[in-house]
Motif scaffolding. Structure first.
Motif, PDB file in Angstrom:
ATOM      1  N   ALA A   1       0.842  -1.188   0.000  1.00  0.00           N
ATOM      2  CA  ALA A   1       0.000   0.000   0.000  1.00  0.00           C
ATOM      3  C   ALA A   1       0.885   1.249   0.000  1.00  0.00           C
ATOM      4  O   ALA A   1       2.110   1.168   0.134  1.00  0.00           O
ATOM      5  CB  ALA A   1      -0.922  -0.010   1.212  1.00  0.00           C
ATOM      6  N   ARG A   2       0.228   2.411  -0.198  1.00  0.00           N
ATOM      7  CA  ARG A   2       0.972   3.680  -0.181  1.00  0.00           C
ATOM      8  C   ARG A   2       0.090   4.759   0.401  1.00  0.00           C
ATOM      9  O   ARG A   2      -1.136   4.670   0.374  1.00  0.00           O
ATOM     10  CB  ARG A   2       1.441   4.059  -1.593  1.00  0.00           C
ATOM     11  CG  ARG A   2       0.293   4.273  -2.560  1.00  0.00           C
ATOM     12  CD  ARG A   2       0.792   4.554  -3.975  1.00  0.00           C
ATOM     13  NE  ARG A   2      -0.287   4.383  -4.938  1.00  0.00           N
ATOM     14  CZ  ARG A   2      -1.131   5.345  -5.330  1.00  0.00           C
ATOM     15  NH1 ARG A   2      -0.996   6.587  -4.859  1.00  0.00           N
ATOM     16  NH2 ARG A   2      -2.096   5.095  -6.193  1.00  0.00           N
ATOM     17  N   LEU A   3       0.760   5.816   0.924  1.00  0.00           N
ATOM     18  CA  LEU A   3       0.046   6.931   1.556  1.00  0.00           C
ATOM     19  C   LEU A   3       0.003   8.175   0.672  1.00  0.00           C
ATOM     20  O   LEU A   3      -0.458   9.226   1.112  1.00  0.00           O
ATOM     21  CB  LEU A   3       0.706   7.290   2.900  1.00  0.00           C
ATOM     22  CG  LEU A   3       0.614   6.249   4.021  1.00  0.00           C
ATOM     23  CD1 LEU A   3       1.420   6.706   5.236  1.00  0.00           C
ATOM     24  CD2 LEU A   3      -0.838   6.014   4.408  1.00  0.00           C
ATOM     25  N   GLY A   4       0.522   8.061  -0.556  1.00  0.00           N
ATOM     26  CA  GLY A   4       0.511   9.239  -1.417  1.00  0.00           C
ATOM     27  C   GLY A   4       0.909   8.879  -2.839  1.00  0.00           C
ATOM     28  O   GLY A   4       1.147   7.708  -3.160  1.00  0.00           O
TER      29      GLY A   4
ATOM     30  N   ALA B   1       1.483   1.098  -9.468  1.00  0.00           N
ATOM     31  CA  ALA B   1       1.662   1.644  -8.113  1.00  0.00           C
ATOM     32  C   ALA B   1       0.858   0.800  -7.125  1.00  0.00           C
ATOM     33  O   ALA B   1      -0.204   0.282  -7.474  1.00  0.00           O
ATOM     34  CB  ALA B   1       1.201   3.092  -8.071  1.00  0.00           C
ATOM     35  N   PRO B   2       1.356   0.633  -5.891  1.00  0.00           N
ATOM     36  CA  PRO B   2       0.589  -0.117  -4.885  1.00  0.00           C
ATOM     37  C   PRO B   2      -0.747   0.572  -4.593  1.00  0.00           C
ATOM     38  O   PRO B   2      -0.970   1.715  -4.984  1.00  0.00           O
ATOM     39  CB  PRO B   2       1.487  -0.077  -3.638  1.00  0.00           C
ATOM     40  CG  PRO B   2       2.837   0.348  -4.105  1.00  0.00           C
ATOM     41  CD  PRO B   2       2.628   1.146  -5.357  1.00  0.00           C
ATOM     42  N   LEU B   3      -1.580  -0.128  -3.880  1.00  0.00           N
ATOM     43  CA  LEU B   3      -2.902   0.368  -3.466  1.00  0.00           C
ATOM     44  C   LEU B   3      -2.785   1.666  -2.672  1.00  0.00           C
ATOM     45  O   LEU B   3      -2.038   1.742  -1.693  1.00  0.00           O
ATOM     46  CB  LEU B   3      -3.545  -0.705  -2.579  1.00  0.00           C
ATOM     47  CG  LEU B   3      -4.863  -0.363  -1.889  1.00  0.00           C
ATOM     48  CD1 LEU B   3      -5.997  -0.342  -2.896  1.00  0.00           C
ATOM     49  CD2 LEU B   3      -5.147  -1.366  -0.765  1.00  0.00           C
ATOM     50  N   TYR B   4      -3.541   2.693  -3.065  1.00  0.00           N
ATOM     51  CA  TYR B   4      -3.597   3.903  -2.246  1.00  0.00           C
ATOM     52  C   TYR B   4      -4.580   3.666  -1.117  1.00  0.00           C
ATOM     53  O   TYR B   4      -5.751   3.350  -1.347  1.00  0.00           O
ATOM     54  CB  TYR B   4      -4.039   5.116  -3.073  1.00  0.00           C
ATOM     55  CG  TYR B   4      -4.174   6.350  -2.220  1.00  0.00           C
ATOM     56  CD1 TYR B   4      -3.041   7.003  -1.729  1.00  0.00           C
ATOM     57  CD2 TYR B   4      -5.430   6.843  -1.873  1.00  0.00           C
ATOM     58  CE1 TYR B   4      -3.151   8.125  -0.926  1.00  0.00           C
ATOM     59  CE2 TYR B   4      -5.551   7.968  -1.060  1.00  0.00           C
ATOM     60  CZ  TYR B   4      -4.411   8.601  -0.595  1.00  0.00           C
ATOM     61  OH  TYR B   4      -4.525   9.704   0.212  1.00  0.00           O
ATOM     62  N   LYS B   5      -4.115   3.787   0.106  1.00  0.00           N
ATOM     63  CA  LYS B   5      -4.976   3.503   1.268  1.00  0.00           C
ATOM     64  C   LYS B   5      -4.582   4.440   2.393  1.00  0.00           C
ATOM     65  O   LYS B   5      -3.424   4.503   2.793  1.00  0.00           O
ATOM     66  CB  LYS B   5      -4.802   2.042   1.687  1.00  0.00           C
ATOM     67  CG  LYS B   5      -5.720   1.611   2.845  1.00  0.00           C
ATOM     68  CD  LYS B   5      -5.608   0.101   3.094  1.00  0.00           C
ATOM     69  CE  LYS B   5      -6.178  -0.278   4.444  1.00  0.00           C
ATOM     70  NZ  LYS B   5      -7.621  -0.060   4.564  1.00  0.00           N
ATOM     71  N   GLU B   6      -5.585   5.166   2.918  1.00  0.00           N
ATOM     72  CA  GLU B   6      -5.314   6.197   3.919  1.00  0.00           C
ATOM     73  C   GLU B   6      -5.582   5.693   5.329  1.00  0.00           C
ATOM     74  O   GLU B   6      -4.901   6.083   6.268  1.00  0.00           O
ATOM     75  CB  GLU B   6      -6.242   7.389   3.624  1.00  0.00           C
ATOM     76  CG  GLU B   6      -5.586   8.738   3.744  1.00  0.00           C
ATOM     77  CD  GLU B   6      -6.595   9.849   3.466  1.00  0.00           C
ATOM     78  OE1 GLU B   6      -7.463   9.659   2.589  1.00  0.00           O
ATOM     79  OE2 GLU B   6      -6.509  10.886   4.147  1.00  0.00           O
ATOM     80  N   HIS B   7      -6.595   4.830   5.486  1.00  0.00           N
ATOM     81  CA  HIS B   7      -7.054   4.438   6.830  1.00  0.00           C
ATOM     82  C   HIS B   7      -6.687   2.990   7.143  1.00  0.00           C
ATOM     83  O   HIS B   7      -6.873   2.108   6.312  1.00  0.00           O
ATOM     84  CB  HIS B   7      -8.566   4.638   6.948  1.00  0.00           C
ATOM     85  CG  HIS B   7      -8.984   6.044   6.660  1.00  0.00           C
ATOM     86  ND1 HIS B   7      -8.643   7.086   7.483  1.00  0.00           N
ATOM     87  CD2 HIS B   7      -9.659   6.577   5.618  1.00  0.00           C
ATOM     88  CE1 HIS B   7      -9.128   8.220   6.979  1.00  0.00           C
ATOM     89  NE2 HIS B   7      -9.741   7.937   5.838  1.00  0.00           N
ATOM     90  N   TYR B   8      -6.211   2.766   8.375  1.00  0.00           N
ATOM     91  CA  TYR B   8      -5.721   1.438   8.755  1.00  0.00           C
ATOM     92  C   TYR B   8      -6.282   0.959  10.093  1.00  0.00           C
ATOM     93  O   TYR B   8      -5.821  -0.049  10.617  1.00  0.00           O
ATOM     94  CB  TYR B   8      -4.190   1.432   8.777  1.00  0.00           C
ATOM     95  CG  TYR B   8      -3.588   1.648   7.404  1.00  0.00           C
ATOM     96  CD1 TYR B   8      -3.223   0.564   6.613  1.00  0.00           C
ATOM     97  CD2 TYR B   8      -3.419   2.937   6.886  1.00  0.00           C
ATOM     98  CE1 TYR B   8      -2.702   0.747   5.348  1.00  0.00           C
ATOM     99  CE2 TYR B   8      -2.897   3.137   5.618  1.00  0.00           C
ATOM    100  CZ  TYR B   8      -2.540   2.039   4.849  1.00  0.00           C
ATOM    101  OH  TYR B   8      -2.027   2.228   3.600  1.00  0.00           O
ATOM    102  N   ALA B   9      -7.266   1.660  10.651  1.00  0.00           N
ATOM    103  CA  ALA B   9      -7.825   1.255  11.956  1.00  0.00           C
ATOM    104  C   ALA B   9      -8.302  -0.187  11.878  1.00  0.00           C
ATOM    105  O   ALA B   9      -8.980  -0.584  10.923  1.00  0.00           O
ATOM    106  CB  ALA B   9      -8.969   2.184  12.349  1.00  0.00           C
ATOM    107  N   GLY B  10      -7.919  -0.992  12.868  1.00  0.00           N
ATOM    108  CA  GLY B  10      -8.339  -2.385  12.917  1.00  0.00           C
ATOM    109  C   GLY B  10      -7.533  -3.324  12.042  1.00  0.00           C
ATOM    110  O   GLY B  10      -7.744  -4.529  12.062  1.00  0.00           O
ATOM    111  N   GLU B  11      -6.597  -2.760  11.253  1.00  0.00           N
ATOM    112  CA  GLU B  11      -5.809  -3.586  10.326  1.00  0.00           C
ATOM    113  C   GLU B  11      -4.448  -3.946  10.929  1.00  0.00           C
ATOM    114  O   GLU B  11      -3.988  -3.324  11.888  1.00  0.00           O
ATOM    115  CB  GLU B  11      -5.561  -2.822   9.011  1.00  0.00           C
ATOM    116  CG  GLU B  11      -6.801  -2.298   8.330  1.00  0.00           C
ATOM    117  CD  GLU B  11      -7.609  -3.399   7.634  1.00  0.00           C
ATOM    118  OE1 GLU B  11      -7.223  -4.585   7.741  1.00  0.00           O
ATOM    119  OE2 GLU B  11      -8.620  -3.061   6.996  1.00  0.00           O
ATOM    120  N   GLN B  12      -3.809  -4.937  10.315  1.00  0.00           N
ATOM    121  CA  GLN B  12      -2.414  -5.239  10.616  1.00  0.00           C
ATOM    122  C   GLN B  12      -1.538  -4.484   9.622  1.00  0.00           C
ATOM    123  O   GLN B  12      -1.802  -4.516   8.414  1.00  0.00           O
ATOM    124  CB  GLN B  12      -2.167  -6.735  10.475  1.00  0.00           C
ATOM    125  CG  GLN B  12      -2.968  -7.560  11.467  1.00  0.00           C
ATOM    126  CD  GLN B  12      -2.312  -8.889  11.752  1.00  0.00           C
ATOM    127  OE1 GLN B  12      -1.869  -9.577  10.846  1.00  0.00           O
ATOM    128  NE2 GLN B  12      -2.229  -9.236  13.023  1.00  0.00           N
TER     129      GLN B  12
END
Lengths: 306, 306
Positions: free
Chosen positions: A36-39, A56-67
């Motif tokens: 994943a990536r933050l930008g 490009a890897p998955l754009y993902k901003e939120h990770y609550a509850g994830e590993q």
């Protein structure tokens, strides 16, 4: 439950290529992982990904509850905003130890080398997993980028050996030529919005309670900035005000002359004098031999704030 | 300049044996290192050192200006008091990531396994350094201690494999018998001052701004505490008052019955109810199956404080 492998905010090539390389390794050893990536990838990173055939890897901003497996830092300011609600299962890094903490045991592969991908190569060796050709290629480019083709004082013999091994796997004969091609892409600033340039490789640090933002642009000839320097200076002043920062510093690094001009806006007029023994004049100071933010810019600054 | 290799305050066998084993390894790879300790070896550790012919490492309290390699934690409360004035060059650990930070890059070998010495064995393998017989012996005993002879939920297959490999190097045929011998030494509480018992394996944690001290005594039969339990309870109450702590917990762990009686003094009467779903009655609560402070006691407590 899969883990997300993610580098720092405003990702550089090490963060993006490292996330891809480490996620692949984890999947090979039976641990489900998603890069994943933050930008947005920088032009340099986009060049590397295209050269070796990656999206490009998955754009993902939120990770609550994830590993989450963190790549290329251990700092709260560089992590996802909701990292406190995630479970950090590992960290691979090559920087100072930051302020991330966990409530459960984790793995940390942190080494004082030039690039996180050098550490990821050690992980491949530890698990005895073969590195695919195209992954070797992006790992190699990340190391060439972070070590400024071995010129940076952060570069270690481990990084050089690692690049040589990866170049062989990737089938790249002249890896230094590829490195220069990469830095030429990085040097193309014309037509890019000024804020994009400032933020291209920008990191916030918590220095004894003060927020300090430090950006860096590495080019093969500083003259590319002649037309935009005044705009860059106006923009870092604006950025300081917007973000409630104590200081914003922008390093304009000449990788051929091997030094950096630092553009400075700070609440403390004597900051560079105290940190580097050189006074800021008209918001600028030339730091001879300074190529590495991590090794040459941040530690003296932290001392100055201590 | 040599580095000092040092474990946590109130050292356990992992801290002491790990410091000796890692200092030896560092010297073998050309990095000058001196094993050190922050406190007296426990009777168990003294037994291990004598069994394999070692002196206790150097007692050293102050580290300002020195290079330090931290063993078996990454917590400010467990580090030398002046650690902020030292340079941390590395951390080897198997706990949650604590609040130690650095201003320069370092190496961290942290793995979610049962014992720091299991990670140190990985370091020997990485550097391809042969482990001397007597060092293999103390490393093996540290792992048997931390994993409660493989009974602890913190024990991983890596720990078991590691003990088997070290036993072979050390020439120990029945390592489980040696482990039981070690726990018998650990179980001898008669004649020991009560404060010494409470402090034998005691760690302070910063839990969301609250200081929480947690001690643990592992024995092969809880009846050894019958005569001293009231004194232990009076002493942890005194300790709480002296140290300005929110809570002091003392785990009396029965390694054969595989559970722990927790003695509790706390500002929060509902603490164990919220953390473990079991109320404290008359300052005591039985926690069935609980052997590991790190894995079973600390994380739920941290959640309860969050």
């Amino acid at each position: 439950m899969p883990m997300y492998v993610v580098g720092h905010k405003i990702p550089d090539s090490d963060s993006i290529c490292g996330a891809i390389a480490l996620a692949y390794l984890k999947n090979q050893i039976g641990e489900e992982a998603i890069a994943a990536r933050l930008g947005e990838p920088s032009p340099e990173t986009a060049f590397i990904l295209e050269r070796f055939g990656f999206e490009a890897p998955l754009y993902k901003e939120h990770y609550a509850g994830e590993q989450v497996y963190i790549v290329d830092h251990s700092e709260l300011t560089q992590a996802p905003d909701d990292i406190a609600e995630a479970t950090i299962v590992g960290i691979v890094d090559h920087h100072k130890l930051g302020d991330l903490t966990t409530s459960t045991p984790l793995e940390c592969w942190i080494r004082p080398v030039g690039c996180s991908n050098t550490v990821i190569k050690m992980m491949y060796d530890f698990y005895n997993v073969e590195i695919p050709k195209n992954i070797a290629g992006i790992m190699m480019c990340a190391i060439l980028s972070d070590t400024v083709i071995f010129k940076s004082p952060t570069c270690t013999t481990a990084d050089i050996k690692c690049v040589e091994a990866l170049a062989e796997i990737a089938g790249i004969e002249d890896y230094k030529a590829l490195g220069m091609e990469m830095f030429k892409v990085k040097s193309a600033v014309e037509g890019t919005p000024v804020r994009d340039l400032v933020m291209r490789d920008f990191k916030d640090f918590n220095m004894n309670g003060n927020l300090v933002g430090i950006g860096q642009l590495e080019v093969i000839d500083l003259s590319v900035f002649d037309q935009v320097k005044a705009e860059l200076e106006a923009d870092i002043a604006a950025l300081k005000a917007e973000g409630n920062r104590h200081s914003v510093l922008l390093l304009l690094t000449d990788i051929m002359k091997e030094g950096s001009e630092m553009l400075v806006v700070s609440d403390d007029a004597d900051l560079t004098e105290r940190a580097y023994g050189k006074a800021t004049e008209n918001g600028r100071v030339w730091l001879d031999g300074v190529l590495s933010r991590k090794k040459q810019v941040v530690p003296p600054l932290q001392e100055a704030f201590a």
